[in-house]
Scaffold this motif. Structure first.
Motif, PDB file in Angstrom:
ATOM      1  N   VAL A   1      -0.056  11.174  -5.769  1.00 19.49           N
ATOM      2  CA  VAL A   1      -1.299  10.435  -5.474  1.00 19.49           C
ATOM      3  C   VAL A   1      -1.268   9.103  -6.220  1.00 19.49           C
ATOM      4  O   VAL A   1      -0.618   8.969  -7.248  1.00 19.49           O
ATOM      5  CB  VAL A   1      -2.550  11.227  -5.885  1.00 19.49           C
ATOM      6  CG1 VAL A   1      -2.645  12.510  -5.108  1.00 19.49           C
ATOM      7  CG2 VAL A   1      -2.577  11.493  -7.373  1.00 19.49           C
ATOM      8  N   PRO A   2      -1.994   8.102  -5.684  1.00 17.64           N
ATOM      9  CA  PRO A   2      -1.943   6.759  -6.257  1.00 17.64           C
ATOM     10  C   PRO A   2      -2.188   6.753  -7.761  1.00 17.64           C
ATOM     11  O   PRO A   2      -1.473   6.081  -8.501  1.00 17.64           O
ATOM     12  CB  PRO A   2      -3.068   6.021  -5.530  1.00 17.64           C
ATOM     13  CG  PRO A   2      -3.293   6.761  -4.278  1.00 17.64           C
ATOM     14  CD  PRO A   2      -2.882   8.173  -4.513  1.00 17.64           C
ATOM     15  N   ALA A   3      -3.189   7.521  -8.179  1.00 22.30           N
ATOM     16  CA  ALA A   3      -3.574   7.446  -9.576  1.00 22.30           C
ATOM     17  C   ALA A   3      -2.452   7.882 -10.511  1.00 22.30           C
ATOM     18  O   ALA A   3      -2.427   7.498 -11.672  1.00 22.30           O
ATOM     19  CB  ALA A   3      -4.817   8.299  -9.810  1.00 22.30           C
TER      20      ALA A   3
ATOM     21  N   ALA B   1       1.722   1.703  -3.525  1.00 19.21           N
ATOM     22  CA  ALA B   1       0.568   2.200  -4.273  1.00 19.21           C
ATOM     23  C   ALA B   1       0.278   3.659  -3.957  1.00 19.21           C
ATOM     24  O   ALA B   1      -0.383   4.351  -4.726  1.00 19.21           O
ATOM     25  CB  ALA B   1      -0.657   1.352  -3.948  1.00 19.21           C
ATOM     26  N   GLY B   2       0.747   4.120  -2.805  1.00  9.96           N
ATOM     27  CA  GLY B   2       0.433   5.487  -2.413  1.00  9.96           C
ATOM     28  C   GLY B   2      -0.824   5.566  -1.564  1.00  9.96           C
ATOM     29  O   GLY B   2      -1.339   6.648  -1.288  1.00  9.96           O
ATOM     30  N   LEU B   3      -1.326   4.405  -1.151  1.00  9.48           N
ATOM     31  CA  LEU B   3      -2.534   4.420  -0.315  1.00  9.48           C
ATOM     32  C   LEU B   3      -2.186   4.679   1.142  1.00  9.48           C
ATOM     33  O   LEU B   3      -3.046   4.966   1.956  1.00  9.48           O
ATOM     34  CB  LEU B   3      -3.267   3.078  -0.435  1.00  9.48           C
ATOM     35  CG  LEU B   3      -3.878   2.821  -1.804  1.00  9.48           C
ATOM     36  CD1 LEU B   3      -4.342   1.378  -1.921  1.00  9.48           C
ATOM     37  CD2 LEU B   3      -5.043   3.769  -2.042  1.00  9.48           C
ATOM     38  N   GLU B   4      -0.893   4.533   1.435  1.00  9.53           N
ATOM     39  CA  GLU B   4      -0.441   4.721   2.800  1.00  9.53           C
ATOM     40  C   GLU B   4       0.752   5.655   2.698  1.00  9.53           C
ATOM     41  O   GLU B   4       1.589   5.486   1.802  1.00  9.53           O
ATOM     42  CB  GLU B   4      -0.009   3.349   3.331  1.00  9.53           C
ATOM     43  CG  GLU B   4      -0.176   3.119   4.787  1.00  9.53           C
ATOM     44  CD  GLU B   4      -1.633   2.911   5.195  1.00  9.53           C
ATOM     45  OE1 GLU B   4      -2.153   3.821   5.851  1.00  9.53           O
ATOM     46  OE2 GLU B   4      -2.232   1.881   4.854  1.00  9.53           O
TER      47      GLU B   4
ATOM     48  N   ARG C   1       0.826  -1.203   0.000  1.00  6.54           N
ATOM     49  CA  ARG C   1       0.000   0.000   0.000  1.00  6.54           C
ATOM     50  C   ARG C   1       0.870   1.267   0.000  1.00  6.54           C
ATOM     51  O   ARG C   1       0.450   2.302  -0.507  1.00  6.54           O
ATOM     52  CB  ARG C   1      -0.943  -0.008   1.200  1.00  6.54           C
ATOM     53  CG  ARG C   1      -2.008  -1.107   1.070  1.00  6.54           C
ATOM     54  CD  ARG C   1      -2.760  -1.348   2.382  1.00  6.54           C
ATOM     55  NE  ARG C   1      -3.339  -0.128   2.888  1.00  6.54           N
ATOM     56  CZ  ARG C   1      -4.459   0.411   2.446  1.00  6.54           C
ATOM     57  NH1 ARG C   1      -5.129  -0.196   1.508  1.00  6.54           N
ATOM     58  NH2 ARG C   1      -4.906   1.522   2.945  1.00  6.54           N
TER      59      ARG C   1
ATOM     60  N   ARG D   1       0.815   7.310 -10.108  1.00 10.83           N
ATOM     61  CA  ARG D   1       2.076   6.598  -9.947  1.00 10.83           C
ATOM     62  C   ARG D   1       2.284   5.562 -11.049  1.00 10.83           C
ATOM     63  O   ARG D   1       3.291   4.864 -11.059  1.00 10.83           O
ATOM     64  CB  ARG D   1       2.110   5.880  -8.603  1.00 10.83           C
ATOM     65  CG  ARG D   1       2.181   6.836  -7.441  1.00 10.83           C
ATOM     66  CD  ARG D   1       2.405   6.098  -6.139  1.00 10.83           C
ATOM     67  NE  ARG D   1       2.499   7.059  -5.038  1.00 10.83           N
ATOM     68  CZ  ARG D   1       3.053   6.774  -3.867  1.00 10.83           C
ATOM     69  NH1 ARG D   1       3.546   5.584  -3.630  1.00 10.83           N
ATOM     70  NH2 ARG D   1       3.097   7.693  -2.926  1.00 10.83           N
TER      71      ARG D   1
ATOM     72  N   ILE E   1       0.525   2.863 -11.388  1.00  8.43           N
ATOM     73  CA  ILE E   1       0.325   1.533 -10.836  1.00  8.43           C
ATOM     74  C   ILE E   1      -1.143   1.137 -10.957  1.00  8.43           C
ATOM     75  O   ILE E   1      -2.015   1.976 -11.153  1.00  8.43           O
ATOM     76  CB  ILE E   1       0.707   1.470  -9.349  1.00  8.43           C
ATOM     77  CG1 ILE E   1      -0.023   2.618  -8.605  1.00  8.43           C
ATOM     78  CG2 ILE E   1       2.195   1.603  -9.143  1.00  8.43           C
ATOM     79  CD1 ILE E   1      -0.907   2.170  -7.546  1.00  8.43           C
TER      80      ILE E   1
ATOM     81  N   MET F   1      -3.856  -1.789  -8.966  1.00  5.65           N
ATOM     82  CA  MET F   1      -3.847  -2.697  -7.830  1.00  5.65           C
ATOM     83  C   MET F   1      -5.037  -3.640  -7.897  1.00  5.65           C
ATOM     84  O   MET F   1      -6.134  -3.254  -8.273  1.00  5.65           O
ATOM     85  CB  MET F   1      -3.899  -1.877  -6.539  1.00  5.65           C
ATOM     86  CG  MET F   1      -3.687  -2.683  -5.288  1.00  5.65           C
ATOM     87  SD  MET F   1      -2.975  -1.644  -3.985  1.00  5.65           S
ATOM     88  CE  MET F   1      -3.048  -2.743  -2.579  1.00  5.65           C
TER      89      MET F   1
ATOM     90  N   PHE G   1      -7.212  -6.238  -5.519  1.00  9.85           N
ATOM     91  CA  PHE G   1      -7.403  -6.477  -4.097  1.00  9.85           C
ATOM     92  C   PHE G   1      -7.927  -7.885  -3.808  1.00  9.85           C
ATOM     93  O   PHE G   1      -8.563  -8.510  -4.650  1.00  9.85           O
ATOM     94  CB  PHE G   1      -8.401  -5.462  -3.525  1.00  9.85           C
ATOM     95  CG  PHE G   1      -7.914  -4.048  -3.605  1.00  9.85           C
ATOM     96  CD1 PHE G   1      -7.245  -3.481  -2.539  1.00  9.85           C
ATOM     97  CD2 PHE G   1      -8.112  -3.297  -4.741  1.00  9.85           C
ATOM     98  CE1 PHE G   1      -6.794  -2.169  -2.608  1.00  9.85           C
ATOM     99  CE2 PHE G   1      -7.659  -1.997  -4.822  1.00  9.85           C
ATOM    100  CZ  PHE G   1      -7.002  -1.425  -3.750  1.00  9.85           C
ATOM    101  N   GLN G   2      -7.671  -8.285  -2.589  1.00  6.42           N
ATOM    102  CA  GLN G   2      -8.098  -9.612  -2.145  1.00  6.42           C
ATOM    103  C   GLN G   2      -9.593  -9.832  -2.310  1.00  6.42           C
ATOM    104  O   GLN G   2     -10.035 -10.849  -2.816  1.00  6.42           O
ATOM    105  CB  GLN G   2      -7.735  -9.766  -0.663  1.00  6.42           C
ATOM    106  CG  GLN G   2      -8.266 -11.025  -0.029  1.00  6.42           C
ATOM    107  CD  GLN G   2      -7.714 -11.196   1.376  1.00  6.42           C
ATOM    108  OE1 GLN G   2      -6.886 -10.422   1.829  1.00  6.42           O
ATOM    109  NE2 GLN G   2      -8.169 -12.223   2.054  1.00  6.42           N
TER     110      GLN G   2
END
Ligand SMILES: Nc1ncnc2c1ncn2[C@@H]1O[C@H](COP(=O)(O)OP(=O)(O)OP(=O)(O)O)[C@@H](O)[C@H]1O
Ligand SMILES: Nc1ncnc2c1ncn2[C@@H]1O[C@H](COP(=O)(O)OP(=O)(O)OP(=O)(O)O)[C@@H](O)[C@H]1O
Ligand SMILES: [Mg+2]
Ligand SMILES: [Mg+2]
Lengths: 396, 364, 290, 326, 364
Positions: free
Chosen positions: E71-73, E50-53, E47, E75, E77, E79, E81-82
């Motif tokens: 910001v995540p968008a 990803a930039g979420l954290e 995370r 980068r 990347i 993602m 998720f589980q």
């Protein structure tokens, strides 16, 4: 015999008077009977009383609203016929009329008190501004102008938010002067006059002029607001009824005076609304009819008249018996009975028996006149239209 | 004695018929595993045995007594649920003691039994904890412990390990197996998991759409699946299938233009094999050109101890071949594939298996 | 397609994060003030005399305007201790019955399949749609027949009937989401259906019960009508009804009204605090899954 | 764990004394026991009285309190007699306005507050409790305090408006026909905004974090996440809030209006709603004698209107607002 | 170019320090898998990439640019998720198009990209479905599709398959592998699953308690774990451990009274081996008496193609031995165990491994 009597009433503020003065006096002379005064807030009184009567849990004694409200209770068999009650002779016919069948064949409540409409004013303010009680309508407006110009006081303490003051303290207060009291009232009942006739429109016209002198933004000014405005010394004249005297004596810190509704021209007969307001009757379902009758007889007595009138200054006993009124303001107001012709509120007898209800209508249209939401003519027309909708004598 | 017999058991929810008449005979002390695709009725069957679901038709007989109308608590069963179903407001001890307390069992007896179950499951230190303070594996153990203290004649498990992570699952699986060896109680176990089914079961019951497809020991099912469904369902990675052309009345077969392969099967009148199946571990890798087919390795999955090769030879689906951990192949290499005849499974057009005459040699 | 933003833009982003936080608090704080300013005004003015209230409603109680006369009146006139006790008894008992009976019915509706299931479900929530006040006369007659007039029980019964529809509605929805395994497990453990309800289901739905309690409590505590009709006797008066004695036809004792109302807020607030710890978890799973 | 102990266990188990008699599955009695008390109390103390009352709408009252069968006569009167019809439609219309205002003010504010609270700011639970307090108040308090605040005489609102330089904006809102209904509605909004706030807040909390993360990776900022992800997901809850608002607007709005504007819905019936019309008709008002038959007629109409609204909601709206597994 | 470099990356939640300075260098196009026990910080690390954290310390560098504050968008990347994290209110198409639409991409471009991703993943027929109308595997595919359309430079997967059942997991695993082969994009993948880690990774990063334990190819980790933790963590069933007595200064060892075993290790000054590890697949079974030890088989887990034997020889924990599917042993049988010296792993008292001199021969 041991009996406990419960009194149903909407007069919550009288609790102390009943508990401290009236009931002890009665119980002293009537050992074995206990009385319990159990009032309900006025906004809920009718609804709660009806429910209790239907459910069979109402008190033994019922404080009666005048005219049709109680008549219906009698017709449905909730109020006992007490025509043969001894003390009833102590009352004048007009007083008894409020609690009789239309043909006067049966009485169902003992009259307790009437209230007299008029104007209470701040005497200190009048003195300060050098003005006197007005006698005629024009003098009345001249006084208002003076107060207005001075600017210290709101000339008239009345608002239209609660609506009923507009009908009670304005329209039926000054109206009798124009429609000649009982004469005008009877004319409406027998269909010989209409609300659209000038004598019923004129009071509205006067009220329209009042609006200029009422507190700013009076549209949202409620009844208690007006009371506070006046008793806190911020208003000069308070159009009202005698029922305020007790409370005002406690609250106002200035001298007060009172004058009756001004007449059109100097020397005209003055008319006052001397409204039979409170009676008391007996629940047919009571378990203690004897005790209840004994209580009603006591109510009809001179002793009660004296006690009640003085305990509740402004509620004047309707009894023929002689009684002393001690409160000066109350004295002043009751003295108008001598000078002026008495009548009752115009919509209260017979005219509010149908739907739409004339008295409700009168609240709304009177407030509308203040609010400039209706012209006097429109207001009168609305009243007339409502009445004609169901009242046969008015329908031709 | 607590044999469990199901006689033509049926279940319908209103119009929806879910179980279509199941006959099953489970001996005292046996460990039976129900497997089958999702929705095939495993849970429903288990719940009918437990008495949680009424039986629409047929009889459930435990220890010779028909129990169709007996309440769950009096059937001598205990059940372990997938979601643990612990009482969140009671601690571990309270959870385990609950049924006994409710039955009005003696305090001392309860204490003894709970202690013993806790000991068996290694929960002694956790007796005062609330479920939320336990790890997944510990919760699962409490759920089992709660069943043990009831000292049931039959244990029912409905996917008891499916909420656990892989490592814990392996561990709990062994624990359950040891528990069975120790208690020798009848156990009926529902699972989706190949490995659990194979390793735990005395006998596996394969269900499909509310019907029993095959019942047998794990190795019976592994080596002698009675049809294509069972063959594909048992074993992981799953069996590779290949449509073939029967020749010589089905005594030999060939795939496309390959050389004919000799088969050793009991032929059945009117049926010819149309598909062969071979397990990934039975395919042999040889030099290109030396096998039945050549194919291209396109995915190599190295697990360390073993390697899965995905080999494409123009067949609809690639074959999966299980090879040594040390195999030297890489993606893109071409290999030859050999399908030893004695390991082949044969199916007719309806998917029914042929019985192989030489298969028994393989059985362990 | 990736275009990694310049760091300048990113920093602006972070600053926005801070100002977002400030904005969130500004709005929340702003609304909180709107929400409680009037309440504070009530409490403030309950410590003033009439002149203080009306000549300077915004002012703090001071010298000549400060007065405990409202509280004095409340505490001396009438028996407010009894009224409070009555209110609390009625509210708590009715809540208890609503929660208990509502949860039982909801459990039956959610857990068992039986013929009248859907129909009963609908029947039980019809009551939301008509104000029960309309049935006053019939209720009163019933109470007379049952000899319950001027008893707290009468109020409790009516409030229970009035609160049940909402309770059943919310609780049923929630009960449907309860794990079936755990109830089955209790069945295997030998619990009767009743004990399953009390020992397994009830502990699990405590949070939802709290939610229902909060929603049901408000109209009960504040109701004026039924105490007036069914229990207006001095021994059975509730607080709300007790307050009415300060509201007359022509005069209102504002100090006393405000004082009594200020005191009357406390018990509900207490009850709310009691339930609210469980509240959010409750609503999450209950009311929302309509 | 040696063979010996397991053998012992096994024998012990088999030697167990015979079980007590096995219980058979009972009938459906427990279902009855669970559901009967609620149904009983509810039927006796709510449905029966209501039916008793609504039944009255089919009768006409006589002066002596007895009643005669009148079929649908009362309904005809209510809908076609000009006196009644005007009041009825006026009240209904006002109710709809009331509903509308709650929908466009209360619920969006509730949504906004819930959305902000769901960001888990510091002191979140304090804000939540404080904002919920008005919901706990009795209408007597609410009526008094807002009349005081809005009254022209005591200057609270003028002072407050003056503080932000807007004193000229002041109007006697409660007293003007044009503004009274809106003002009362806003007071009601003030009181009850806590309920949609709580419901929506809870719904927002149930949206999984991963979904929000996914949206962030997809390039949405907080604002867009709210519009494009959260809002669509809580639509079913908003639907429930709407239907509760609709029902409450008919049943619960009465108390506040009665307390602030009186039984006649002053000024000039501009705040008259079904509740006040019903109350004064049923129970009477001053000289107006309570007419339980017409009252019951109005109540029945109210019931039908609510039922129609709820049905429309269930049939048309609820089905489209699907609940998403999250 | 989109190399990913982590430089002394740290993370603390308030006081709680979760990541303690991680350095990592991931090349463009590499498939890197993070493994480690639960709570070790895998998700947190992902995370942060990803930039979420936010990053508490150190730098995240993508393609040479420090992105700590991006910001995540932005980068580059995507993602997965589980729990899939699909937008439940949008259909498959809408889910995949969401990010592009939001970015204001051209309609035609969006359509083309979504169509292409759908084709890659075999989702063409499902574009109009809502997530709840999809099976688990299909949902997972949509989640991946949503990542693909963004055409990222780095894919991040956080346990993407753990919600799927075993069979689907195998299938999706292969799909992800093929996707990587096809797109050649950098992929970072978090998993608990041994098999996934071994089969997917170019390199595996083993994390423990917020620190990197070892980084290497799957087979490096399998054959040359740098310490006991990695040795025990990689491989399934897990490595067997045995405390031993070093003799001859650690050049030879023995277990209890067994014959000394010769070792081929690079000795390190000051450290002697105190424990050996051997994988289940390396233990050889021989006649009783012929091996290093004799033990009793007490659980036999037959998976068909292979068999796991749990052998008790008085050691604290039983040994797991992997044998043939056809092995004829039963519970209770006594067997001899041989530990081929070249397959042994040796650890000192701190758990640090010794480098074996003869191990390389084993590498494939
Ligand atoms: N209460 C019910 N009403 C109607 N159908 C039901 C009910 N319960 C289960 N079913 C149906 O019965 C069938 C069997 O369900 P069951 O739960 O036994 O499957 P299962 O094999 O346990 O599946 P899984 O592996 O997913 O747990 C399913 O098709 C299911 O939809
Ligand atoms: N918001 C938070 N506040 C405090 N601690 C946190 C927070 N999020 C995670 N942690 C802690 O950080 C550590 C690492 O968490 P993380 O989710 O990265 O583990 P993980 O390796 O992904 O585990 P898993 O395999 O269970 O998903 C854990 O100990 C966790 O408790
Ligand atoms: Mg199942
Ligand atoms: Mg994680």
């Amino acid at each position: 015999q041991d009996a406990t009597l419960t009194i149903e009433s909407w007069r919550a503020e009288d609790q102390a008077i009943w508990d401290d003065v009236l009931i002890p006096a009665f119980e002293a002379s009537h050992p074995g009977i206990q009385v319990d005064f159990a009032p309900t807030a006025p906004t809920e009184y009718n609804a709660a009383l009806n429910a209790r009567l239907d459910g069979g849990t109402a008190g033994d004694l019922i404080v009666c609203r005048p005219f049709d409200g109680s008549l219906a209770l009698y017709q449905r068999g909730h109020l006992a016929d007490i025509s043969d009650l001894d003390g009833l002779d102590n009352f004048p016919d007009f007083a008894k009329a409020a609690w009789q069948t239309d043909d006067a064949s049966a009485s169902f409540c003992v009259p307790m008190a009437s209230v007299i409409h008029g104007f209470i004013y701040n005497a200190d303010a009048f003195a300060e501004l050098g003005i006197e009680e007005p006698g005629t309508v024009e003098e009345f407006f001249a006084v208002l102008d003076t107060i207005q110009q001075d600017g210290t006081y709101t000339p008239l303490a009345i608002g239209s938010a609660d609506q009923w003051e507009a009908a009670t303290m304005a329209y039926t207060n000054i109206g009798p002067t124009y429609w000649n009291g009982e004469e005008g009232r009877q004319a409406l009942i027998d269909g010989s006059a209409k609300f659209t006739d000038p004598q019923y429109v004129r009071p509205f016209e006067v009220m329209e002029r009042w609006a200029d002198y009422m507190g700013r933004a009076f549209q949202a000014q409620g009844y208690t607001d007006s009371q506070n405005l006046f008793t806190l010394g911020r208003a000069a004249i308070y159009p009202t009824g005698s029922w305020e005297i007790g409370g005002f004596n406690d609250q106002a810190f200035f001298e007060m005076g009172a004058f009756p509704p001004p007449v059109e021209a100097e020397g005209d007969t003055c008319y006052i609304s001397d409204h039979t307001d409170i009676g008391i009757g007996m629940n047919t379902a009571t378990d203690n009819p004897e005790a209840a009758r004994a209580f009603l007889e006591w109510i009809a007595s001179a002793e009660f008249a004296q006690l009640y009138t003085n305990a509740l200054p402004g509620f004047f006993s309707l009894s023929n018996a002689q009684f002393e009124v001690e409160d000066p303001l109350a004295q002043e107001m009751i003295s108008w009975r001598e000078e002026c012709e008495s009548t009752i509120r115009v919509a209260h007898q017979i005219l509010s028996r149908g739907e739409p209800n004339t008295w409700n209508n009168m609240w709304t249209v009177s407030a509308n006149v203040f609010n400039d939401a209706a012209t006097p003519a429109e207001a009168a027309a609305a009243l007339q239209q409502g009445l004609e909708a169901w009242y046969e004598p008015q329908q031709n | 004695m607590s044999d469990l017999v199901l006689k033509d058991v049926r279940k319908a929810y209103g119009e929806a018929r879910v179980i279509h008449g199941i006959d099953l005979d489970i001996r005292d002390g046996e460990f039976v595993v129900f497997v089958g695709p999702s929705g095939c009725g495993k849970s429903t069957l288990l719940r009918m045995i437990a008495g949680l679901e009424t039986v629409t038709g047929g009889d459930v007989i435990i220890g010779g007594e028909k129990v169709n109308d007996i309440v769950p608590a009096d059937r001598g069963i205990a059940m372990v649920f997938q979601s643990y179903a612990l009482y969140p407001h009671k601690d571990v001890y309270g959870n385990m003691a609950f049924a006994l307390r409710h039955a009005g069992e003696d305090k001392a007896v309860i204490d003894e039994r709970v202690k013993k179950a806790a000991e068996i499951l290694g929960l002694e230190a956790l007796l005062k904890r609330k479920p939320k303070e336990l790890s997944g594996g510990q919760r699962q153990r409490v759920a089992i412990g709660r069943a043990i203290v009831r000292d049931p004649e039959i244990f029912l498990f409905d996917e008891p390990l499916s909420n656990l992570d892989a490592a814990l699952r392996v561990q709990m699986r062994v624990e359950i197996l040891r528990l069975h060896q120790r208690l020798k109680t009848t156990m009926i176990y529902v699972t989706h998991d190949q490995v659990e089914a194979m390793t735990l079961a005395d006998r596996i019951v394969v269900l499909r759409d509310g019907r029993v497809e095959q019942v047998g020991t794990p190795l019976e099912l592994y080596h002698h699946p009675c049809n294509r469904f069972v063959a594909g369902f048992i074993g992981s990675p799953k069996m590779n299938f290949l449509a073939i052309d029967p020749i010589d009345d089905g005594r030999r077969v060939r795939y496309r233009q390959s050389a004919p392969i000799d088969l050793h099967v009991k032929t059945r009148s009117g049926a010819v094999p149309t598909e062969i199946g071979i397990r990934p571990e039975h395919v042999r890798l040889v030099e290109p050109g030396k096998g039945a087919f050549d194919g291209t390795v396109f995915v190599v999955e190295r697990l360390g101890g073993e390697t899965f090769l995905h080999v494409d030879f123009g067949h609809e689906e690639p074959f999966v071949v299980k090879a040594d951990g040390g195999v030297q192949l890489r993606s893109g290499d071409v290999v030859g594939l050999v399908f030893p005849a004695e390991t082949l499974h044969l199916f007719d057009a309806e998917g029914v298996a042929f019985e192989q005459t030489e298969r028994h040699a393989l059985l362990g | 397609m990736t275009n990694i933003a310049s760091t300048g833009r990113a920093r602006a982003g972070r600053a926005r994060g801070l100002s977002t936080k400030a904005a969130v608090h500004t709005v929340l704080l702003g609304y909180t003030i709107i929400a409680i300013f009037p309440v504070i005004l009530v409490i403030l003015n309950s410590f003033k005399n009439r002149r203080g209230i009306f000549s300077d409603p915004l002012g703090l109680p001071r010298g000549e305007t400060f007065s405990m006369e409202g509280y004095a009146t409340v505490l001396t006139q009438g028996d407010f201790a009894t009224y409070f006790a009555n209110s609390i008894i009625v509210t708590v008992s009715a809540l208890f019955l609503i929660l208990l009976l509502g949860a039982m019915a909801a459990h039956a509706l959610a857990e068992y399949r039986f013929r009248l299931n859907t129909l009963l479900g609908i029947y039980l929530i019809l009551g939301i749609m008509v104000p029960i006040r309309l049935g006053t006369v019939a209720i009163l007659e019933l109470m007379v027949d049952l000899n319950l007039v001027n008893t707290l029980l009468a109020l409790i019964l009516v409030y229970t009937a009035q609160g049940l529809p909402v309770a059943v509605f919310i609780l049923t929805e929630f009960m449907r989401t309860l794990s079936r395994d755990i109830k089955d497990c209790a069945r295997v453990d030998g619990l009767s259906e009743y004990r399953i309800f009390f020992e397994v289901v009830v502990p699990l739905i405590r949070p939802v019960l709290a939610t229902v309690a909060v929603f049901s409590m408000i109209p009960i505590w504040n109701d004026l009508w039924f105490p007036l009709i069914l229990a207006s006797g001095d021994a059975t008066k509730t607080v709300t009804l007790g307050v009415q004695q300060f509201i007359g036809q022509y005069t209102v004792n504002w100090s006393a009204v405000l004082a009594s109302l200020s005191i009357a807020i406390l018990p509900v607030l207490g009850l709310y605090a009691l339930f609210s710890r469980q509240l959010i978890a409750g609503i999450t799973s209950g009311a929302v899954k309509g | 764990m040696s063979e010996a102990t397991t053998e012992q266990e096994k024998t012990a188990r088999e030697a167990k004394p015979p079980k007590r008699r096995k219980r058979r599955v009972g009938g459906g009695w427990h279902i009855f026991v669970f559901i009967a008390p609620a149904v009983l109390i509810y039927t006796i103390f709510s449905i029966y009285p209501l039916v008793e009352s609504l039944r009255l709408s089919l009768f006409d009252g006589l002066d002596d309190g007895s009643a005669v069968w009148n079929g649908l006569g009362n309904y005809v009167t209510l809908l076609f007699n000009p006196t009644w019809a005007t009041q009825f439609w006026n009240a209904l219309w006002n109710n709809l306005i009331l509903f509308f205002i709650h929908m466009v003010v209360q619920n969006p504010i509730g949504l906004l507050l819930a959305a902000l609270l769901s960001l888990a700011p510091r002191f979140g639970s304090t804000y939540r409790t404080l904002i919920f307090i008005p919901t706990l108040l009795s209408v007597v308090v609410v009526g008094f305090i807002w009349e005081l605040i809005l009254s022209p005489l005591w200057g609270v609102s003028e002072t407050l408006l003056g503080a932000v330089g807007l004193a000229w904006l002041y109007q006697p809102w409660l007293g003007l026909e044009s503004t009274a209904l809106t003002t009362v509605s806003l007071i009601s909004v003030w009181q009850y905004v806590g309920i949609p706030m709580m419901l929506i807040y809870a719904a927002l909390l149930s949206i999984p974090d991963e979904l929000i993360d996914a949206a962030r990776v997809d390039g949405l900022n907080g604002w867009w996440i709210f519009w494009k992800v959260k809002l669509p997901l809580i639509l079913p809850t908003l639907g429930i809030v709407a239907i509760l608002t609709y029902i409450g607007n008919f049943t619960a709005s009465f108390d506040l209006i009665y307390s602030i504007q009186g039984a006649l819905g002053a000024p000039n019936y501009s705040t008259d709603v079904m509740g006040t019309l019903l109350f004064r008709t049923f129970f009477g008002q001053q000289l107006q004698i309570g007419d339980i038959h017409m009252g019951a007629t109005i109540a029945s109409m109210m019931f039908f209107i609510i039922l129609i609204g709820v049905t429309i909601y269930l049939v048309l709206v609820q089905r489209r607002l699907q609940r998403y597994e999250m």
